[in-house]
Design an enzyme around this catalytic site. Structure first.
Site, PDB file in Angstrom:
ATOM      1  N   GLU A  84       1.609 -12.002   5.115  1.00  0.00           N
ATOM      2  CA  GLU A  84       0.595 -11.412   5.964  1.00  0.00           C
ATOM      3  C   GLU A  84       0.878 -11.482   7.412  1.00  0.00           C
ATOM      4  O   GLU A  84       0.890 -12.839   7.862  1.00  0.00           O
ATOM      5  CB  GLU A  84      -0.566 -11.839   5.514  1.00  0.00           C
ATOM      6  CG  GLU A  84      -1.398 -11.617   4.182  1.00  0.00           C
ATOM      7  CD  GLU A  84      -2.101 -10.417   4.168  1.00  0.00           C
ATOM      8  OE1 GLU A  84      -1.801  -9.422   4.971  1.00  0.00           O
ATOM      9  OE2 GLU A  84      -2.514  -9.971   3.139  1.00  0.00           O
ATOM     10  N   HIS A  95       0.748  -1.238   0.167  1.00  0.00           N
ATOM     11  CA  HIS A  95       0.063  -0.241  -0.083  1.00  0.00           C
ATOM     12  C   HIS A  95       0.815   1.237   0.109  1.00  0.00           C
ATOM     13  O   HIS A  95       2.176   1.244  -0.391  1.00  0.00           O
ATOM     14  CB  HIS A  95      -1.011  -0.088   1.027  1.00  0.00           C
ATOM     15  CG  HIS A  95      -1.831  -1.517   1.164  1.00  0.00           C
ATOM     16  ND1 HIS A  95      -2.600  -1.684   0.263  1.00  0.00           N
ATOM     17  CD2 HIS A  95      -1.454  -2.687   2.010  1.00  0.00           C
ATOM     18  CE1 HIS A  95      -3.247  -2.912   0.748  1.00  0.00           C
ATOM     19  NE2 HIS A  95      -2.416  -3.388   1.557  1.00  0.00           N
TER      20      HIS A  95
END
Length: 264
Positions: A225, A57
């Protein structure tokens, strides 16, 4: 068989005598034999290694909706959004800030080990890059591998990390080396005391076909993750500098393990 080669070695005392006497050089001392077999060859230098770290991001994505929703190739013949804003803890600590901080820490560990590191973004206040650019970053940098850094935003009851890789594979790098990289990262995170996910994947690994950044990679690539940011216990870990340092040390260890297994 000919006699072994012999080397003449002048000691400091003999050098001083030669320099200071006015009567000419003294008779040379008996030569000291140095068998050629006793001289160790200099080790060949280790190959330079390069790693691309892809902090997920970006801090400006939330204010650039048109840009981040633009469709780009997904690596499997379709398209998907350029990027997303990511998730956050319930207290408001954003994923993009977590991944940016984590990438810097992993970079420090790797550079201390002599590994060159390339980041897919240069700050935490920009927009993008899009997932297709991130997916091509490894081959464009001539890197040995790519690790994308993320944290999840699942139901609060779920906890644990998982490591994704592209499957079904689209090229030779994805069919074996990427799976090995994912396994090395999984093992290192486990060794660092982090539990594997109890809500997705299996045994800490998650084959995925929908991640453009992995699908477009032609060098070994995996996506970590690290935690579920919506789980209160894990949110506390990712929000603390010492927690992020633990993740960084484990991820760097997994990367070094994979690099050590590459051919010279």
């Amino acid at each position: 068989m000919s006699a072994p080669r012999r080397a003449l070695v002048l000691t400091p005392a003999l050098l001083l005598l030669v320099a200071c006497t006015g009567a000419g050089p003294a008779a040379p001392a008996p030569p000291v034999a140095v068998p050629t077999s006793s001289v160790a060859a200099s080790p060949a230098p280790a190959p330079a290694r390069t790693v691309v770290l892809d902090p997920g991001h970006n801090g400006g994505n939330g204010s650039a909706r048109a840009e981040v929703t633009r469709q780009v190739p997904d690596g499997r013949g379709g398209t998907k959004a350029c990027n997303t804003t990511g998730t956050s803890t319930d207290a408001g600590y954003p994923e993009h800030a977590f991944t940016w901080d984590l990438a810097g820490r992993v970079r420090t560990h790797l550079e201390a080990a002599g590994v060159a590191v390339v980041l897919t973004r240069s700050s935490d206040d920009g927009v993008g890059p899009c997932v297709d650019e991130r997916g091509r970053a490894g081959q464009e940098a001539g890197a040995d591998l790519v690790v994308s850094l993320h944290a999840d935003g699942a139901a609060a009851s779920g906890h644990g990390f998982h490591v994704a890789y592209s499957a079904p594979p689209l090229n030779a790098a994805q069919s074996g080396p990427a799976v090995d990289l994912a396994g090395d990262l999984r093992d290192a995170l486990r060794a660092g005391g982090f539990p594997t996910s109890d809500y997705t994947g299996r045994d800490g690994l998650a084959p995925r076909s929908d991640l453009g950044g992995l699908n477009l990679a032609t060098v070994p690539a995996a996506l970590v993750e690290c935690a579920n940011m919506r789980n209160a216990e894990e949110a506390a870990v990712v929000s603390a500098p010492e927690g992020r340092e633990r993740y960084a040390a484990a991820i760097a260890a997994g990367i070094r393990t994979f690099l050590a297994g590459l051919p010279a």
